[in-house]
Design an enzyme around this catalytic site. Structure first.
Site, PDB file in Angstrom:
ATOM      1  N   HIS A 261      -0.924  10.753  -2.446  1.00  9.01           N
ATOM      2  CA  HIS A 261      -2.258  10.389  -1.959  1.00  9.01           C
ATOM      3  C   HIS A 261      -3.163  11.592  -1.723  1.00  9.01           C
ATOM      4  O   HIS A 261      -4.288  11.643  -2.191  1.00  9.01           O
ATOM      5  CB  HIS A 261      -2.144   9.576  -0.665  1.00  9.01           C
ATOM      6  CG  HIS A 261      -3.473   9.217  -0.072  1.00  9.01           C
ATOM      7  ND1 HIS A 261      -4.135  10.029   0.827  1.00  9.01           N
ATOM      8  CD2 HIS A 261      -4.275   8.137  -0.271  1.00  9.01           C
ATOM      9  CE1 HIS A 261      -5.278   9.461   1.160  1.00  9.01           C
ATOM     10  NE2 HIS A 261      -5.394   8.319   0.506  1.00  9.01           N
TER      11      HIS A 261
ATOM     12  N   ASP B 200       0.381  -1.890   4.394  1.00 15.28           N
ATOM     13  CA  ASP B 200       1.539  -1.003   4.522  1.00 15.28           C
ATOM     14  C   ASP B 200       2.826  -1.787   4.761  1.00 15.28           C
ATOM     15  O   ASP B 200       3.916  -1.249   4.582  1.00 15.28           O
ATOM     16  CB  ASP B 200       1.349  -0.037   5.707  1.00 15.28           C
ATOM     17  CG  ASP B 200       0.265   0.994   5.466  1.00 15.28           C
ATOM     18  OD1 ASP B 200       0.057   1.375   4.297  1.00 15.28           O
ATOM     19  OD2 ASP B 200      -0.374   1.416   6.445  1.00 15.28           O
TER      20      ASP B 200
ATOM     21  N   LYS C  28      -7.347   9.478  -7.876  1.00 18.33           N
ATOM     22  CA  LYS C  28      -7.775  10.345  -6.777  1.00 18.33           C
ATOM     23  C   LYS C  28      -8.557  11.542  -7.335  1.00 18.33           C
ATOM     24  O   LYS C  28      -8.101  12.680  -7.292  1.00 18.33           O
ATOM     25  CB  LYS C  28      -6.555  10.819  -5.975  1.00 18.33           C
ATOM     26  CG  LYS C  28      -5.754   9.711  -5.333  1.00 18.33           C
ATOM     27  CD  LYS C  28      -6.539   8.976  -4.252  1.00 18.33           C
ATOM     28  CE  LYS C  28      -6.774   9.871  -3.050  1.00 18.33           C
ATOM     29  NZ  LYS C  28      -7.397   9.130  -1.933  1.00 18.33           N
TER      30      LYS C  28
ATOM     31  N   ASP D 298      -1.311   6.148  -5.656  1.00 18.35           N
ATOM     32  CA  ASP D 298      -2.366   7.132  -5.861  1.00 18.35           C
ATOM     33  C   ASP D 298      -1.923   8.180  -6.872  1.00 18.35           C
ATOM     34  O   ASP D 298      -0.755   8.589  -6.871  1.00 18.35           O
ATOM     35  CB  ASP D 298      -2.682   7.836  -4.538  1.00 18.35           C
ATOM     36  CG  ASP D 298      -2.974   6.845  -3.428  1.00 18.35           C
ATOM     37  OD1 ASP D 298      -4.116   6.361  -3.356  1.00 18.35           O
ATOM     38  OD2 ASP D 298      -2.054   6.542  -2.637  1.00 18.35           O
TER      39      ASP D 298
ATOM     40  N   GLU E  25      -4.777   4.000  -7.996  1.00 21.05           N
ATOM     41  CA  GLU E  25      -6.004   4.627  -7.510  1.00 21.05           C
ATOM     42  C   GLU E  25      -6.125   6.029  -8.107  1.00 21.05           C
ATOM     43  O   GLU E  25      -5.249   6.875  -7.921  1.00 21.05           O
ATOM     44  CB  GLU E  25      -6.034   4.710  -5.980  1.00 21.05           C
ATOM     45  CG  GLU E  25      -7.324   5.357  -5.482  1.00 21.05           C
ATOM     46  CD  GLU E  25      -7.443   5.475  -3.979  1.00 21.05           C
ATOM     47  OE1 GLU E  25      -8.284   6.274  -3.520  1.00 21.05           O
ATOM     48  OE2 GLU E  25      -6.709   4.778  -3.253  1.00 21.05           O
TER      49      GLU E  25
ATOM     50  N   HIS F 292       0.824  -1.205   0.000  1.00 21.37           N
ATOM     51  CA  HIS F 292       0.000   0.000   0.000  1.00 21.37           C
ATOM     52  C   HIS F 292       0.860   1.259   0.000  1.00 21.37           C
ATOM     53  O   HIS F 292       1.607   1.512   0.938  1.00 21.37           O
ATOM     54  CB  HIS F 292      -0.884  -0.025   1.251  1.00 21.37           C
ATOM     55  CG  HIS F 292      -1.840   1.103   1.372  1.00 21.37           C
ATOM     56  ND1 HIS F 292      -1.797   2.000   2.416  1.00 21.37           N
ATOM     57  CD2 HIS F 292      -2.875   1.489   0.578  1.00 21.37           C
ATOM     58  CE1 HIS F 292      -2.776   2.874   2.287  1.00 21.37           C
ATOM     59  NE2 HIS F 292      -3.443   2.584   1.180  1.00 21.37           N
ATOM     60  N   ARG F 293       0.785   2.007  -1.088  1.00 22.68           N
ATOM     61  CA  ARG F 293       1.657   3.178  -1.284  1.00 22.68           C
ATOM     62  C   ARG F 293       3.127   2.761  -1.205  1.00 22.68           C
ATOM     63  O   ARG F 293       3.987   3.529  -0.783  1.00 22.68           O
ATOM     64  CB  ARG F 293       1.339   4.283  -0.275  1.00 22.68           C
ATOM     65  CG  ARG F 293      -0.135   4.691  -0.257  1.00 22.68           C
ATOM     66  CD  ARG F 293      -0.438   5.763   0.778  1.00 22.68           C
ATOM     67  NE  ARG F 293      -1.875   5.787   1.080  1.00 22.68           N
ATOM     68  CZ  ARG F 293      -2.430   6.468   2.068  1.00 22.68           C
ATOM     69  NH1 ARG F 293      -1.685   7.230   2.849  1.00 22.68           N
ATOM     70  NH2 ARG F 293      -3.736   6.426   2.267  1.00 22.68           N
TER      71      ARG F 293
ATOM     72  N   GLU G 166       0.400  -0.641  -4.649  1.00 21.61           N
ATOM     73  CA  GLU G 166      -0.755   0.240  -4.803  1.00 21.61           C
ATOM     74  C   GLU G 166      -0.240   1.659  -4.720  1.00 21.61           C
ATOM     75  O   GLU G 166       0.658   1.953  -3.923  1.00 21.61           O
ATOM     76  CB  GLU G 166      -1.766  -0.038  -3.679  1.00 21.61           C
ATOM     77  CG  GLU G 166      -3.066   0.744  -3.771  1.00 21.61           C
ATOM     78  CD  GLU G 166      -3.041   2.092  -3.061  1.00 21.61           C
ATOM     79  OE1 GLU G 166      -4.035   2.830  -3.184  1.00 21.61           O
ATOM     80  OE2 GLU G 166      -2.039   2.429  -2.392  1.00 21.61           O
TER      81      GLU G 166
END
Length: 245
Positions: free
Chosen positions: A49, A229, A111, A36, A109, A7-8, A34
């Site tokens: 993000h 994470d 945003k 953003d 993702e 995640h990120r 992942e």
């Protein structure tokens, strides 16, 4: 086998949504990352993000008020000041170019829930196609209108709606917008939803799963992927679960 998506990037130990975070996730053995995407004042796609740069950089203000070149001057190390090297906010193109050198899946993702960045879907899809990564990208968003638009532009690229709350029979909703999966908040996800979604051929990838017991539960239920994470922790728990079997 449950895939482990960082995640990120490896956000538990490195500055989120930076090349450092992504490369460390790869080193840890994550199956995917992942990230953003927002858009700058001059229309560049950048990986960050928040709509504002305040939390994750030494700058202030909205991403959309910066030009790409000014945004690149910011230091994205934020709470990881022990890192000696400054980290820039990456361009999406930079990350996709890096992905060509490995086999990781990438969940992008969009945003565009707060600010409906005009042309974002077209620009993202163009970059994906230019780098020939159509079969390794999942587009997700809380803006489901944007996902439907993206699917109509490029039915070959997978879409997956993000869900904050539990919805009734999410596999039917996913099918209705031509999504092959959905990404729910992990606390809303009951065992029966996982099993019925998978039975109907719909992938389930909960976010953001950092608790060891939650990781173990989702892995034992054969959830499609978990977004975490801490990919190293997720990989260790997956290995332990596989050894039990």
């Amino acid at each position: 086998m449950t895939l482990i998506f960082a995640h990120r990037g490896f956000a538990a130990s490195f500055p989120e949504n930076t090349m450092k975070s992504f490369t460390e996730a790869q080193k840890a053995g994550a199956d995917g990352i992942e990230l953003d995407v927002q858009m700058t004042k001059d229309g560049e796609l950048v990986v960050i993000h928040d709509e504002k740069v305040d939390r994750t950089t030494d700058g202030k203000g909205y991403v959309r008020e910066y030009t790409a070149s000014d945004l690149r001057k910011l230091d994205a190390r934020y709470k990881f000041q022990e890192l000696h090297k400054k980290e820039q906010i990456p361009f999406l193109e930079e990350v996709l170019n890096w992905l060509k050198g490995n086999s990781m899946v990438c969940n992008i993702e969009l945003k565009n829930g707060v600010f409906p960045y005009k042309g974002m879907e077209e620009k993202v899809i163009s970059l994906i196609r230019r780098n020939r990564l159509e079969n390794r990208i999942i587009l997700s968003s809380f803006n489901h209108y944007s996902l439907v638009h993206a699917f109509r532009l490029s039915p070959e690229i997978e879409i997956a709606p993000l869900l904050t709350d539990g919805i009734y029979m999410p596999w039917i909703y996913a099918e209705s917008i031509r999504a092959k999966g959905f990404h729910p908040h992990h606390r809303t996800l009951h065992d029966s939803i996982i099993s019925l979604s998978l039975k109907h051929g719909i992938e389930v990838r909960p976010y953001t799963v950092n608790n060891e017991h939650a990781m173990e539960r989702f892995i034992k239920l054969r959830t499609s992927a978990i977004i975490t994470d801490d990919p190293a922790k997720g990989l260790a728990i997956r290995k332990a679960c596989m050894q039990e079997n």
